[in-house]
Design a protein around this motif. Structure first.
Motif, PDB file in Angstrom:
ATOM      1  N   ARG A  78      -2.524  13.098 -16.188  1.00 23.63           N
ATOM      2  CA  ARG A  78      -0.692  13.321 -16.662  1.00 23.63           C
ATOM      3  C   ARG A  78      -0.747  12.193 -16.271  1.00 23.63           C
ATOM      4  N   LEU A  79      -1.259  11.760 -14.711  1.00 20.99           N
ATOM      5  CA  LEU A  79      -0.463  10.566 -13.809  1.00 20.99           C
ATOM      6  C   LEU A  79      -1.084   9.081 -14.409  1.00 20.99           C
ATOM      7  N   ILE A  80      -2.462   9.152 -14.926  1.00 23.61           N
ATOM      8  CA  ILE A  80      -2.756   7.835 -15.911  1.00 23.61           C
ATOM      9  C   ILE A  80      -2.384   7.616 -16.955  1.00 23.61           C
ATOM     10  N   GLU A  81      -2.219   8.580 -17.431  1.00 24.38           N
ATOM     11  CA  GLU A  81      -1.426   8.481 -19.151  1.00 24.38           C
ATOM     12  C   GLU A  81      -0.034   7.790 -18.467  1.00 24.38           C
ATOM     13  N   GLN A  82       1.057   7.837 -17.487  1.00 17.69           N
ATOM     14  CA  GLN A  82       2.175   7.472 -17.408  1.00 17.69           C
ATOM     15  C   GLN A  82       2.133   6.063 -16.800  1.00 17.69           C
ATOM     16  N   LEU A  83       1.514   5.865 -15.608  1.00 16.31           N
ATOM     17  CA  LEU A  83       1.189   4.283 -15.025  1.00 16.31           C
ATOM     18  C   LEU A  83       0.667   4.138 -16.354  1.00 16.31           C
ATOM     19  N   VAL A  84      -0.307   4.384 -17.305  1.00 13.22           N
ATOM     20  CA  VAL A  84      -0.820   2.678 -18.777  1.00 13.22           C
ATOM     21  C   VAL A  84       0.668   3.211 -19.116  1.00 13.22           C
ATOM     22  N   ALA A  85       1.086   3.550 -20.201  1.00  8.44           N
ATOM     23  CA  ALA A  85       2.803   2.591 -20.328  1.00  8.44           C
ATOM     24  C   ALA A  85       4.043   2.691 -19.293  1.00  8.44           C
ATOM     25  N   ASP A  86       3.938   3.237 -18.861  1.00  2.30           N
ATOM     26  CA  ASP A  86       5.219   2.625 -17.690  1.00  2.30           C
ATOM     27  C   ASP A  86       4.368   0.993 -17.629  1.00  2.30           C
ATOM     28  N   LYS A  87       3.154   0.772 -17.645  1.00  2.00           N
ATOM     29  CA  LYS A  87       2.964  -0.822 -17.219  1.00  2.00           C
ATOM     30  C   LYS A  87       2.786  -1.248 -17.949  1.00  2.00           C
ATOM     31  N   ASP A  88       2.319  -1.138 -18.964  1.00  2.00           N
ATOM     32  CA  ASP A  88       1.234  -1.591 -20.344  1.00  2.00           C
ATOM     33  C   ASP A  88       0.414  -2.216 -19.807  1.00  2.00           C
ATOM     34  N   ALA A 127       1.115  -1.288  -0.055  1.00  2.26           N
ATOM     35  CA  ALA A 127       0.119  -0.272   0.219  1.00  2.26           C
ATOM     36  C   ALA A 127       0.759   1.184  -0.016  1.00  2.26           C
ATOM     37  N   GLY A 128       2.074   1.100   0.207  1.00  5.63           N
ATOM     38  CA  GLY A 128       2.920   2.884   0.984  1.00  5.63           C
ATOM     39  C   GLY A 128       3.706   2.424  -0.180  1.00  5.63           C
ATOM     40  N   ASP A 129       3.960   1.792  -1.314  1.00 10.84           N
ATOM     41  CA  ASP A 129       4.609   1.640  -2.094  1.00 10.84           C
ATOM     42  C   ASP A 129       3.635   2.245  -3.666  1.00 10.84           C
ATOM     43  N   LEU A 130       2.160   2.100  -3.396  1.00 14.91           N
ATOM     44  CA  LEU A 130       1.468   2.091  -3.842  1.00 14.91           C
ATOM     45  C   LEU A 130       1.015   3.282  -3.692  1.00 14.91           C
ATOM     46  N   LEU A 131       1.189   3.961  -3.034  1.00 21.28           N
ATOM     47  CA  LEU A 131       0.744   5.153  -2.455  1.00 21.28           C
ATOM     48  C   LEU A 131       2.193   6.396  -3.225  1.00 21.28           C
ATOM     49  N   GLU A 132       3.325   5.995  -3.235  1.00 21.81           N
ATOM     50  CA  GLU A 132       4.601   6.884  -3.790  1.00 21.81           C
ATOM     51  C   GLU A 132       4.264   6.544  -5.706  1.00 21.81           C
ATOM     52  N   GLN A 133       4.388   5.733  -5.863  1.00 17.64           N
ATOM     53  CA  GLN A 133       3.385   5.232  -6.882  1.00 17.64           C
ATOM     54  C   GLN A 133       2.815   6.151  -8.163  1.00 17.64           C
ATOM     55  N   VAL A 134       1.893   7.065  -7.431  1.00 16.96           N
ATOM     56  CA  VAL A 134       1.014   7.378  -7.759  1.00 16.96           C
ATOM     57  C   VAL A 134       1.121   9.124  -6.560  1.00 16.96           C
ATOM     58  N   ALA A 154      -3.155  -2.096  -7.000  1.00 20.27           N
ATOM     59  CA  ALA A 154      -3.043  -3.255  -6.229  1.00 20.27           C
ATOM     60  C   ALA A 154      -2.922  -4.352  -6.294  1.00 20.27           C
ATOM     61  N   CYS A 155      -3.828  -4.976  -7.249  1.00 17.90           N
ATOM     62  CA  CYS A 155      -3.259  -6.563  -7.867  1.00 17.90           C
ATOM     63  C   CYS A 155      -2.979  -6.238  -9.433  1.00 17.90           C
ATOM     64  N   ASP A 156      -2.397  -5.256  -9.797  1.00 19.36           N
ATOM     65  CA  ASP A 156      -1.788  -5.155 -11.317  1.00 19.36           C
ATOM     66  C   ASP A 156      -2.369  -5.936 -12.459  1.00 19.36           C
ATOM     67  N   PRO A 157      -3.774  -5.223 -12.687  1.00 24.14           N
ATOM     68  CA  PRO A 157      -4.448  -5.501 -13.713  1.00 24.14           C
ATOM     69  C   PRO A 157      -4.125  -5.204 -14.847  1.00 24.14           C
ATOM     70  N   ARG A 158      -4.419  -6.192 -16.003  1.00 22.73           N
ATOM     71  CA  ARG A 158      -4.258  -5.710 -17.097  1.00 22.73           C
ATOM     72  C   ARG A 158      -5.142  -4.474 -17.661  1.00 22.73           C
ATOM     73  N   LEU A 159      -6.482  -4.299 -17.203  1.00 27.67           N
ATOM     74  CA  LEU A 159      -7.284  -3.415 -17.459  1.00 27.67           C
ATOM     75  C   LEU A 159      -7.518  -2.364 -17.032  1.00 27.67           C
ATOM     76  N   ILE A 160      -7.655  -1.710 -16.562  1.00 26.35           N
ATOM     77  CA  ILE A 160      -7.876  -0.328 -15.754  1.00 26.35           C
ATOM     78  C   ILE A 160      -9.640   0.544 -16.430  1.00 26.35           C
TER      79      ILE A 160
END
Length: 349
Positions: free
Chosen positions: A210-220, A149-156, A185-191
């Motif tokens: 911009r955050l959503i775009e970056q996360l989508v690109a980084d995590k495919d 949870a802490g790691d995910l908060l830092e990612q966003v 949280a569970c590394d989905p393929r689709l958001i």
């Protein structure tokens, strides 16, 4: 259960293994959603989303966008009747047994809802809420889930220490970041992002996009984003589908649909946004009078014809289906193949 393109093995913790990369990630085929005696919220929608692709769904309130989003993971109320197919990596969501559906939610696909304050539990700390799906789907220990949870908060873009905060202690933008962290949280393929920035001011909205775009690109990750704002979708997505009265009336590359719509409704949505540097659009903003029709009392013929500024006589008697409107484009209009005049400017209210 139908299975094409490979099925993810279910783990002992109720999660699912890596999804297949064969074929489209999401296919929606002839989807219908009806409430009560005859409220037709979604009518024959067909959509395809490839792995890593970003698809936008546009339209006014009442056009069926959120119903479509909730249908993708069977989150609609029991009163809703669904038919058609929703194939997530080849498996039909509509025929999944409860255990399989529970495993696919979060781990296969997740949703970012609009209005984070209404989606977060006000009496639990946000870190606990992010850790909950990790515990349920991965079999992690409580300590490992808290670290995640802490790691995910830092990612966003939030400090890990904000995991101890309650929702009311965060700003609107921070709460929306928490919702995105939960979706990841569970590394989905689709958001599926359902109006993720509606309640935010323009500066925070830009940050979240911009955050959503970056996360989508980084995590495919594949993204299906829903919004009434055509300009946001054109800036964020690869392809764009425009919905009206429960149907897709136009689909194509996002920038082309925004700048050169082939359906009069798409033209009206695009024209509602003044272009920077365009004095004419600033001084005479365009709009569209009226509202989408009541889904329980749809007009005959093309459902858009009562509001259409270029409707023909036949539009009131003959419904339209999607047809080719250029390379990779479709539109449901009798004028497809000919020049469609722009809607007349509507004086501001």
């Amino acid at each position: 259960m139908r299975a094409r393109g490979g099925v993810r093995p279910q783990s002992q913790a109720g999660g699912v293994g890596p999804m297949s990369t064969q074929g489209p990630l999401l296919e929606v085929r002839d989807l219908h959603v009806t409430y009560g005696a005859g409220t037709r919220a979604v009518r024959g929608v067909d959509l395809t989303l490839s792995a890593g692709q970003k698809l936008g769904i546009a339209g006014e309130s009442g056009c069926g966008k959120s119903t479509l989003a909730l249908a993708l993971l069977r989150l609609l109320p029991a009163s809703a009747r669904l038919s058609g197919e929703i194939l997530l990596d080849g498996e039909d969501v509509l025929t999944m047994k409860w255990g399989r559906l529970r495993a696919v939610r979060w781990a296969g696909a997740s949703i970012v809802f609009q209005g984070a304050m209404h989606s977060l539990n006000p009496v639990h700390r946000v870190g606990e809420q992010i850790a909950e799906p990790v515990l349920l789907h991965s079999g992690s220990t409580a300590a490992a889930a808290r670290r995640r949870a802490g790691d995910l908060l830092e990612q966003v873009g939030l400090p890990a220490g904000r995991a101890d905060a309650y929702p009311h202690e965060l700003s609107g933008g921070q709460r929306q970041r928490v919702m995105i962290a939960m979706a990841l949280a569970c590394d989905p393929r689709l958001i599926v992002a359902d109006e993720p920035t509606t309640a935010l001011d323009v500066m925070i909205q830009a940050q979240i996009l911009r955050l959503i775009e970056q996360l989508v690109a980084d995590k495919d990750i594949s993204l299906l984003m829903i919004s009434h704002d055509l300009s946001v979708l054109a800036d964020t997505c690869d392809r764009l589908a425009v919905m009206y009265a429960g149907r897709v009336v136009e689909e194509g590359p996002a920038d082309e649909v925004f700048t050169d719509a082939r359906h009069p409704y798409g033209l009206a949505l695009s024209a509602a946004f003044p272009r920077i540097g365009d004095a004419a659009s600033r001084r005479a903003p365009r709009g569209l009078p009226g509202d989408p029709p009541d889904p329980s009392a749809l007009p005959p013929g093309c459902t858009f014809h009562p509001r259409c500024p270029v409707a023909l006589e036949e539009c009131g008697t003959r419904d339209q289906v999607l047809r080719e409107a250029g390379a990779g484009r479709r539109a449901a209009c009798v004028r497809v193949g000919a020049a469609v005049p722009s809607p007349s400017p509507v004086p501001p209210a």
